[in-house]
Motif scaffolding. Structure first.
Motif, PDB file in Angstrom:
ATOM      1  N   GLN A 255     -84.387 -29.198  48.134  1.00 28.12           N
ATOM      2  CA  GLN A 255     -83.530 -30.338  47.823  1.00 28.12           C
ATOM      3  C   GLN A 255     -83.514 -30.579  46.320  1.00 28.12           C
ATOM      4  OE1 GLN A 255     -86.970 -32.790  49.791  1.00 28.12           O
ATOM      5  NE2 GLN A 255     -85.445 -34.253  49.063  1.00 28.12           N
ATOM      6  N   GLU A 256     -82.432 -31.175  45.846  1.00 28.68           N
ATOM      7  CA  GLU A 256     -82.326 -31.491  44.432  1.00 28.68           C
ATOM      8  C   GLU A 256     -83.245 -32.665  44.094  1.00 28.68           C
ATOM      9  OE1 GLU A 256     -78.905 -32.370  41.024  1.00 28.68           O
ATOM     10  OE2 GLU A 256     -78.333 -32.114  43.135  1.00 28.68           O
ATOM     11  N   VAL A 257     -83.852 -32.631  42.898  1.00 31.97           N
ATOM     12  CA  VAL A 257     -84.791 -33.677  42.496  1.00 31.97           C
ATOM     13  C   VAL A 257     -84.523 -34.129  41.060  1.00 31.97           C
ATOM     14  CG1 VAL A 257     -86.636 -32.899  44.039  1.00 31.97           C
ATOM     15  CG2 VAL A 257     -86.478 -31.951  41.714  1.00 31.97           C
ATOM     16  N   ILE A 287     -83.442 -37.153  44.681  1.00 32.70           N
ATOM     17  CA  ILE A 287     -82.260 -37.864  44.202  1.00 32.70           C
ATOM     18  C   ILE A 287     -81.942 -39.002  45.167  1.00 32.70           C
ATOM     19  CG2 ILE A 287     -81.316 -35.868  43.003  1.00 32.70           C
ATOM     20  CD1 ILE A 287     -79.422 -35.449  45.348  1.00 32.70           C
ATOM     21  N   GLU A 288     -81.143 -39.937  44.707  1.00 35.92           N
ATOM     22  CA  GLU A 288     -80.870 -41.139  45.481  1.00 35.92           C
ATOM     23  C   GLU A 288     -80.348 -40.812  46.885  1.00 35.92           C
ATOM     24  OE1 GLU A 288     -78.266 -45.281  45.027  1.00 35.92           O
ATOM     25  OE2 GLU A 288     -78.303 -43.786  43.423  1.00 35.92           O
ATOM     26  N   GLY A 289     -80.905 -41.493  47.874  1.00 35.49           N
ATOM     27  CA  GLY A 289     -80.479 -41.295  49.255  1.00 35.49           C
ATOM     28  C   GLY A 289     -81.211 -40.198  49.983  1.00 35.49           C
ATOM     29  N   GLU A 290     -82.110 -39.500  49.308  1.00 34.43           N
ATOM     30  CA  GLU A 290     -82.864 -38.406  49.921  1.00 34.43           C
ATOM     31  C   GLU A 290     -84.326 -38.802  50.066  1.00 34.43           C
ATOM     32  OE1 GLU A 290     -81.731 -35.428  50.996  1.00 34.43           O
ATOM     33  OE2 GLU A 290     -79.667 -35.900  50.472  1.00 34.43           O
ATOM     34  N   GLU A 291     -85.023 -38.077  50.950  1.00 32.65           N
ATOM     35  CA  GLU A 291     -86.465 -38.265  51.115  1.00 32.65           C
ATOM     36  C   GLU A 291     -87.149 -36.912  51.072  1.00 32.65           C
ATOM     37  OE1 GLU A 291     -87.224 -40.313  54.734  1.00 32.65           O
ATOM     38  OE2 GLU A 291     -86.306 -42.205  54.084  1.00 32.65           O
ATOM     39  N   LEU A 301     -91.041 -25.871  42.117  1.00 35.59           N
ATOM     40  CA  LEU A 301     -89.903 -26.413  41.377  1.00 35.59           C
ATOM     41  C   LEU A 301     -89.130 -25.266  40.727  1.00 35.59           C
ATOM     42  CD1 LEU A 301     -91.168 -29.570  39.462  1.00 35.59           C
ATOM     43  CD2 LEU A 301     -89.623 -29.496  41.428  1.00 35.59           C
ATOM     44  N   ILE A 302     -87.801 -25.341  40.796  1.00 36.82           N
ATOM     45  CA  ILE A 302     -86.961 -24.360  40.114  1.00 36.82           C
ATOM     46  C   ILE A 302     -85.867 -25.100  39.354  1.00 36.82           C
ATOM     47  CG2 ILE A 302     -87.345 -22.563  41.852  1.00 36.82           C
ATOM     48  CD1 ILE A 302     -84.380 -23.202  42.762  1.00 36.82           C
ATOM     49  N   GLN A 303     -85.292 -24.401  38.386  1.00 39.00           N
ATOM     50  CA  GLN A 303     -84.104 -24.892  37.701  1.00 39.00           C
ATOM     51  C   GLN A 303     -83.020 -23.844  37.853  1.00 39.00           C
ATOM     52  OE1 GLN A 303     -84.429 -25.590  33.468  1.00 39.00           O
ATOM     53  NE2 GLN A 303     -82.650 -26.940  33.435  1.00 39.00           N
ATOM     54  N   THR A 304     -81.829 -24.260  38.232  1.00 38.97           N
ATOM     55  CA  THR A 304     -80.727 -23.323  38.456  1.00 38.97           C
ATOM     56  C   THR A 304     -80.029 -23.013  37.139  1.00 38.97           C
ATOM     57  OG1 THR A 304     -79.332 -25.213  39.011  1.00 38.97           O
ATOM     58  CG2 THR A 304     -80.322 -24.011  40.841  1.00 38.97           C
ATOM     59  N   GLY A 305     -80.648 -22.148  36.382  1.00 39.68           N
ATOM     60  CA  GLY A 305     -80.096 -21.795  35.080  1.00 39.68           C
ATOM     61  C   GLY A 305     -80.660 -22.660  33.979  1.00 39.68           C
ATOM     62  N   TYR A 311     -84.541 -28.330  41.482  1.00 43.95           N
ATOM     63  CA  TYR A 311     -84.708 -28.357  42.933  1.00 43.95           C
ATOM     64  C   TYR A 311     -86.184 -28.213  43.302  1.00 43.95           C
ATOM     65  CZ  TYR A 311     -79.702 -27.957  43.935  1.00 43.95           C
ATOM     66  OH  TYR A 311     -78.351 -28.200  44.043  1.00 43.95           O
ATOM     67  N   MET A 312     -86.590 -28.983  44.298  1.00 43.52           N
ATOM     68  CA  MET A 312     -87.868 -28.759  44.948  1.00 43.52           C
ATOM     69  C   MET A 312     -87.581 -27.800  46.100  1.00 43.52           C
ATOM     70  SD  MET A 312     -91.126 -30.234  45.017  1.00 43.52           S
ATOM     71  CE  MET A 312     -91.183 -32.028  45.081  1.00 43.52           C
ATOM     72  N   VAL A 313     -88.258 -26.668  46.116  1.00 44.30           N
ATOM     73  CA  VAL A 313     -87.982 -25.671  47.150  1.00 44.30           C
ATOM     74  C   VAL A 313     -89.239 -25.402  47.967  1.00 44.30           C
ATOM     75  CG1 VAL A 313     -86.070 -24.607  45.905  1.00 44.30           C
ATOM     76  CG2 VAL A 313     -88.377 -23.750  45.532  1.00 44.30           C
ATOM     77  N   TYR A 314     -89.015 -25.094  49.239  1.00 43.71           N
ATOM     78  CA  TYR A 314     -90.104 -24.918  50.192  1.00 43.71           C
ATOM     79  C   TYR A 314     -90.118 -23.474  50.710  1.00 43.71           C
ATOM     80  CZ  TYR A 314     -89.247 -29.894  49.720  1.00 43.71           C
ATOM     81  OH  TYR A 314     -89.029 -31.146  49.180  1.00 43.71           O
TER      82      TYR A 314
END
Length: 341
Positions: A255-257, A287-291, A301-305, A311-314
């Motif tokens: 998910q995006e963070v 981000i807002e509205g997410e858990e 943690l990754i950054q897309t470019g 993004y927090m990735v699992y």
């Protein structure tokens, strides 16, 4: 005036003669160039014919029926278009936002939702068997072939033969060509129905032949693993690939963070794994509205470019990376799946 003209006549005649000589010279050069080109083309044809002859022996020894090989290679010639695409792969870099617009535009999201609803019963059955959610299956189908609308129109055998004969990865494509012939030899598909990309990926889920042999499934039990036309086989093959690659049932992909100010970016690139709780203690927030998932879930943690989103990735994101080793691809496929759901 007449005297002046008379003096210019020899010069004019000389110019005409020079032009004629030049024209004949140009014609001769053109004829020579054509002859040289024809000679190179014929030499290339001879080299390819010798290569096919040698490769046929290897294929037959590996178990390919001679008649299967001969049918697939009848009147075979290398494809110039395949070599052009191989040699001119784009070097430019898209931003993740630009990539996302290509891979997951709004119309593809809308169509994905329609395809999910249309095939829901079948997808739920396959999901129960393999533990991979329906929206993930549909998303990969969408990314790879636009839900079966753009699976590619290159004959797989011809594309792979071209690259096995003339590329920098001859060994790799030669092995894939053997795998492709084994697929035909097994009766799963005929060579003229085995269509896909210029690089040899085939079917609506774009499996390389070696991946097909490992992961393709005959879900509809008709005796053939048909990833070209059978949705049951396409969906089950995608699910089987992910399941056998380690997909964890009922876990998210990522998910995006938001990151706090002055965050140490050395924690990025997906290499450092910590629990969600530990990341939160460092100020990482959804981000807002997410858990976030459970506090003990391992995450990276990754950054897309360079200037992309965070993004927090699992674990399941890393499984998507096994499908295609591209941060952009894995993240975009997950994004598309979430939007479809």
């Amino acid at each position: 005036m007449s005297e002046l003209l008379s003096k210019n006549i020899p010069t004019a005649r000389l110019d005409i003669k020079s032009r004629r000589t030049l024209s004949w010279l140009q014609i001769c050069i053109s004829i020579l160039a054509v002859c040289l080109w024809c000679g190179v083309a014929l030499a290339q044809e001879d080299l390819f014919a010798e290569w096919v002859k040698s490769f046929r022996k290897e294929a037959v020894v590996s178990g390919i029926a001679p008649e299967v090989f001969d049918e697939a290679f009848r009147d075979m010639q290398p494809l110039d278009r395949v070599l052009q695409l191989y040699r001119s792969q784009p070097e430019f870099r898209l931003s993740f936002a630009e990539y996302l617009k290509l891979v997951a535009p709004e119309n593809r999201i809308a169509e994905g939702r329609a395809k999910l609803a249309e095939n829901l019963r079948l997808l739920e059955k396959i999901s129960a068997d393999y533990g991979v959610p329906p929206h993930i299956i549909v998303a990969l189908w969408g990314v790879e072939s636009a839900y079966g609308q753009k699976p590619g129109n290159f004959l797989t055998i011809q594309a792979l033969a071209t690259l096995a004969f003339d590329s920098k990865r001859k060994k790799f494509f030669r092995a894939e060509l053997i795998s492709a012939l084994k697929i035909i030899n097994s009766g799963d598909v005929t060579h003229n129905r085995m269509l896909g990309s210029w690089a040899g990926a085939t079917g609506q889920c774009q499996f390389m032949p070696s991946s097909f042999r490992r992961f393709a499934v005959d879900h509809d039990a008709d005796g053939r693993r048909d990833i070209w036309e059978s949705r049951a086989d396409i969906f089950a093959s995608i699910a089987n690939y992910l399941s056998r690659s380690g997909w964890r049932r009922n876990e998210p992909w990522g998910q995006e963070v938001r990151l706090p100010e002055r965050f140490d970016l050395r924690h990025l690139k997906g290499k450092r794994k910590m629990t969600v709780k530990q990341w939160q203690s460092m100020g990482v927030a959804p981000i807002e509205g997410e858990e976030f998932p459970a506090a003990g879930t391992q995450a990276s943690l990754i950054q897309t470019g360079k200037d992309g989103s965070f993004y927090m990735v699992y674990h399941n994101w890393h499984v998507l990376m096994k499908w295609n080793r591209s941060i952009f691809f894995a993240t975009a496929a997950g994004y598309l799946a979430d939007r479809i759901r």
